[in-house]
Design a protein around this motif. Structure first.
Motif, PDB file in Angstrom:
ATOM      1  N   LEU A 288       0.834  -1.197   0.000  1.00  0.00           N
ATOM      2  CA  LEU A 288       0.000   0.000   0.000  1.00  0.00           C
ATOM      3  C   LEU A 288       0.866   1.243   0.000  1.00  0.00           C
ATOM      4  O   LEU A 288       1.887   1.311   0.706  1.00  0.00           O
ATOM      5  CB  LEU A 288      -0.894   0.016   1.243  1.00  0.00           C
ATOM      6  N   GLU A 289       0.447   2.231  -0.767  1.00  0.00           N
ATOM      7  CA  GLU A 289       1.122   3.520  -0.816  1.00  0.00           C
ATOM      8  C   GLU A 289       0.187   4.572  -0.217  1.00  0.00           C
ATOM      9  O   GLU A 289      -0.958   4.715  -0.660  1.00  0.00           O
ATOM     10  CB  GLU A 289       1.464   3.865  -2.266  1.00  0.00           C
TER      11      GLU A 289
ATOM     12  N   TRP B 189       2.143   5.622  10.054  1.00  0.00           N
ATOM     13  CA  TRP B 189       2.575   6.887   9.468  1.00  0.00           C
ATOM     14  C   TRP B 189       3.828   6.601   8.617  1.00  0.00           C
ATOM     15  O   TRP B 189       4.953   6.835   9.035  1.00  0.00           O
ATOM     16  CB  TRP B 189       2.913   7.893  10.553  1.00  0.00           C
ATOM     17  N   GLN B 190       3.618   6.090   7.432  1.00  0.00           N
ATOM     18  CA  GLN B 190       4.756   5.808   6.554  1.00  0.00           C
ATOM     19  C   GLN B 190       4.276   5.778   5.112  1.00  0.00           C
ATOM     20  O   GLN B 190       3.089   5.646   4.827  1.00  0.00           O
ATOM     21  CB  GLN B 190       5.419   4.486   6.925  1.00  0.00           C
ATOM     22  N   ASP B 191       5.228   5.937   4.199  1.00  0.00           N
ATOM     23  CA  ASP B 191       4.882   6.018   2.775  1.00  0.00           C
ATOM     24  C   ASP B 191       4.290   4.723   2.248  1.00  0.00           C
ATOM     25  O   ASP B 191       3.359   4.736   1.441  1.00  0.00           O
ATOM     26  CB  ASP B 191       6.138   6.361   1.957  1.00  0.00           C
ATOM     27  N   TYR B 192       4.844   3.597   2.673  1.00  0.00           N
ATOM     28  CA  TYR B 192       4.430   2.294   2.154  1.00  0.00           C
ATOM     29  C   TYR B 192       4.218   1.334   3.317  1.00  0.00           C
ATOM     30  O   TYR B 192       4.897   1.415   4.347  1.00  0.00           O
ATOM     31  CB  TYR B 192       5.497   1.710   1.214  1.00  0.00           C
ATOM     32  N   ALA B 193       3.294   0.410   3.135  1.00  0.00           N
ATOM     33  CA  ALA B 193       3.023  -0.585   4.171  1.00  0.00           C
ATOM     34  C   ALA B 193       2.554  -1.881   3.536  1.00  0.00           C
ATOM     35  O   ALA B 193       1.904  -1.869   2.480  1.00  0.00           O
ATOM     36  CB  ALA B 193       1.962  -0.073   5.136  1.00  0.00           C
ATOM     37  N   LEU B 194       2.893  -2.987   4.180  1.00  0.00           N
ATOM     38  CA  LEU B 194       2.370  -4.281   3.778  1.00  0.00           C
ATOM     39  C   LEU B 194       1.097  -4.574   4.565  1.00  0.00           C
ATOM     40  O   LEU B 194       0.966  -4.187   5.722  1.00  0.00           O
ATOM     41  CB  LEU B 194       3.394  -5.389   4.043  1.00  0.00           C
ATOM     42  N   SER B 195       0.169  -5.286   3.925  1.00  0.00           N
ATOM     43  CA  SER B 195      -1.073  -5.668   4.594  1.00  0.00           C
ATOM     44  C   SER B 195      -1.550  -6.981   4.004  1.00  0.00           C
ATOM     45  O   SER B 195      -1.311  -7.270   2.824  1.00  0.00           O
ATOM     46  CB  SER B 195      -2.137  -4.586   4.393  1.00  0.00           C
TER      47      SER B 195
ATOM     48  N   VAL C  91      -2.716  19.376   4.915  1.00  0.00           N
ATOM     49  CA  VAL C  91      -1.283  19.640   5.017  1.00  0.00           C
ATOM     50  C   VAL C  91      -0.563  18.717   4.049  1.00  0.00           C
ATOM     51  O   VAL C  91      -0.804  17.501   4.051  1.00  0.00           O
ATOM     52  CB  VAL C  91      -0.781  19.400   6.459  1.00  0.00           C
ATOM     53  N   ASP C  92       0.292  19.254   3.226  1.00  0.00           N
ATOM     54  CA  ASP C  92       1.003  18.444   2.238  1.00  0.00           C
ATOM     55  C   ASP C  92       2.306  17.884   2.801  1.00  0.00           C
ATOM     56  O   ASP C  92       3.086  18.609   3.421  1.00  0.00           O
ATOM     57  CB  ASP C  92       1.315  19.274   0.985  1.00  0.00           C
ATOM     58  N   GLY C  93       2.533  16.586   2.580  1.00  0.00           N
ATOM     59  CA  GLY C  93       3.795  15.958   2.918  1.00  0.00           C
ATOM     60  C   GLY C  93       3.782  15.211   4.229  1.00  0.00           C
ATOM     61  O   GLY C  93       3.509  15.801   5.288  1.00  0.00           O
ATOM     62  N   LEU C  94       4.075  13.910   4.172  1.00  0.00           N
ATOM     63  CA  LEU C  94       4.123  13.099   5.384  1.00  0.00           C
ATOM     64  C   LEU C  94       5.092  13.676   6.403  1.00  0.00           C
ATOM     65  O   LEU C  94       4.839  13.615   7.611  1.00  0.00           O
ATOM     66  CB  LEU C  94       4.528  11.662   5.024  1.00  0.00           C
ATOM     67  N   GLU C  95       6.188  14.235   5.933  1.00  0.00           N
ATOM     68  CA  GLU C  95       7.203  14.779   6.844  1.00  0.00           C
ATOM     69  C   GLU C  95       6.659  15.910   7.709  1.00  0.00           C
ATOM     70  O   GLU C  95       7.246  16.245   8.758  1.00  0.00           O
ATOM     71  CB  GLU C  95       8.417  15.265   6.053  1.00  0.00           C
TER      72      GLU C  95
ATOM     73  N   VAL D   9      -3.307  14.856   6.331  1.00  0.00           N
ATOM     74  CA  VAL D   9      -2.041  15.003   5.640  1.00  0.00           C
ATOM     75  C   VAL D   9      -2.162  14.350   4.272  1.00  0.00           C
ATOM     76  O   VAL D   9      -2.568  13.194   4.175  1.00  0.00           O
ATOM     77  CB  VAL D   9      -0.892  14.340   6.448  1.00  0.00           C
ATOM     78  N   ARG D  10      -1.843  15.114   3.251  1.00  0.00           N
ATOM     79  CA  ARG D  10      -1.856  14.577   1.896  1.00  0.00           C
ATOM     80  C   ARG D  10      -0.430  14.143   1.555  1.00  0.00           C
ATOM     81  O   ARG D  10       0.498  14.946   1.541  1.00  0.00           O
ATOM     82  CB  ARG D  10      -2.347  15.636   0.910  1.00  0.00           C
ATOM     83  N   ALA D  11      -0.264  12.845   1.332  1.00  0.00           N
ATOM     84  CA  ALA D  11       1.060  12.292   1.059  1.00  0.00           C
ATOM     85  C   ALA D  11       1.592  12.817  -0.267  1.00  0.00           C
ATOM     86  O   ALA D  11       0.839  13.311  -1.123  1.00  0.00           O
ATOM     87  CB  ALA D  11       1.010  10.771   1.048  1.00  0.00           C
ATOM     88  N   ARG D  12       2.860  12.667  -0.458  1.00  0.00           N
ATOM     89  CA  ARG D  12       3.488  13.209  -1.674  1.00  0.00           C
ATOM     90  C   ARG D  12       2.946  12.550  -2.932  1.00  0.00           C
ATOM     91  O   ARG D  12       3.077  13.080  -4.032  1.00  0.00           O
ATOM     92  CB  ARG D  12       4.995  12.996  -1.605  1.00  0.00           C
TER      93      ARG D  12
END
Length: 349
Positions: free
Chosen positions: A43-44, A102-108, A320-324, A344-347
């Motif tokens: 997942l992204e 809270w991360q860019d990618y995750a396994l599920s 808010v833009d950007g996970l960081e 938060v809207r991810a990149r």
């Protein structure tokens, strides 16, 4: 490009805050993007929900949700897209809603994930007005507050994710609605955009007098998600038989010594006065956790989804833009900087 050629940023809980979280509460780490095994999805992240209850999970204390683990990624409601799939139930491109890190990618393995309608115009609304905050507003107001035509309803944090929906539903039900918000700009927005009848500034030293003037016939329903000085101003104005749904106490979340099950005693003991008011005025005060009411979820989606489509509910969203930037945005949420549902809207969104 394979998953191992990309970078996966994760935001971890670096320390348990004493009082308000700071930048040092969080840590960002990078690692390779994992590859899905049999039955798994990659997942992204698209949208991440930031909510006040997460502050309680930073404490190592028992509550209705387990605490975040030190050194591990924080988690919360999120929307992600399937970018690789080895699970027959999900296809590449599916948008899913669920509790994610809270991360860019995750396994599920797909557990806990709900597919979203690909035609949904604003997927992020599934984290707000059509998600947990909206459900909280709908249940608390209609099932506990039960406003009638002509009732006076007061809504704390009126420009927030929950309060903004509460007030608009109360208007639909024929109530007179008074909001409480932080600052003249928020109060103006509550009246002009959300169509509340009035709004008072909780930062005003004369809050109690301003609220009394805005509620000349007293208060029949008070939707509580703040506590503190706002509740103290509300309490003497409650009418006989008033209803008080309680879903949060954000004014206390950063108090030293606060845990979800109790607030550290500060100042004079106000409990006798509170209990006397509850008794004499026959007040119904009920705390609730929305996850206990999943059987009502379809009814909520029907009602609130319909009202949004009809233009009877305006959705306030603070993006808010950007996970960081999630840590600073979360700190600001607890300070009341947001207007509406904070996401938060991810990149990649």
């Amino acid at each position: 490009m394979t998953s191992t050629n990309r970078t996966n940023r994760s935001i971890l809980l670096a320390s348990r805050p004493q009082g308000a979280p700071t930048a040092d509460t969080f840590r960002i780490e990078q690692s390779p993007v994992p590859s899905p095994g049999d039955g798994e999805l990659l997942l992204e992240l698209r949208y991440l929900s930031l909510d006040p209850y997460m502050r309680g999970r930073m404490n190592d204390a028992p509550s209705y949700t387990p605490p975040f683990e030190l050194g591990a990624p924080l988690t919360g409601g999120a929307i992600a897209q399937v970018v690789e799939s080895r699970n027959a139930g999900f296809a590449v491109g599916d948008l899913v809603l669920g509790p994610l890190a809270w991360q860019d990618y995750a396994l599920s393995d797909g557990t806990g994930l709900t597919k979203l309608d690909p035609a949904m115009e604003h997927p992020s609304h599934a984290l707000g007005a059509l998600g947990m905050p909206g459900f909280t507003a709908w249940h608390g107001l209609l099932k506990i507050g039960a406003p009638g035509a002509g009732d006076t309803v007061v809504v704390a944090a009126a420009s927030g994710a929950v309060g903004s929906i509460v007030g608009q539903i109360a208007k639909i039900k024929g109530a007179r609605v008074v909001g409480v918000a932080g600052g003249p700009d928020k109060c103006r927005r509550v009246v002009e955009e959300l169509r509340f009848d009035a709004c008072v500034d909780h930062r005003d030293p004369g809050l109690a007098e301003a609220l009394a003037a805005a509620c000349p016939e007293g208060i029949d329903v008070y939707f509580e998600n703040v506590g503190g000085a706002v509740f103290e101003a509300v309490l003497p104005l409650l009418n006989i038989g008033a209803r008080v749904p309680v879903c949060g106490l954000i004014a206390h979340y950063n108090d030293a010594g606060y845990v979800d099950t109790e607030v550290a005693q500060q100042g004079p003991d106000r409990l006798p006065g509170l209990m006397t008011t509850i008794l004499k005025k026959r007040i119904h005060m009920e705390g609730f956790i929305i996850s206990d009411h999943q059987a009502e979820h379809d009814d909520f989606l029907r009602d609130v989804g319909g009202w949004i489509t009809e233009g009877r509910i305006e959705v306030l969203e603070d993006v808010v833009d950007g996970l960081e930037n999630a840590p600073e945005a979360f700190i600001g949420l607890l300070e009341g900087r947001n207007n509406g549902k904070l996401v938060v809207r991810a990149r990649h969104a």
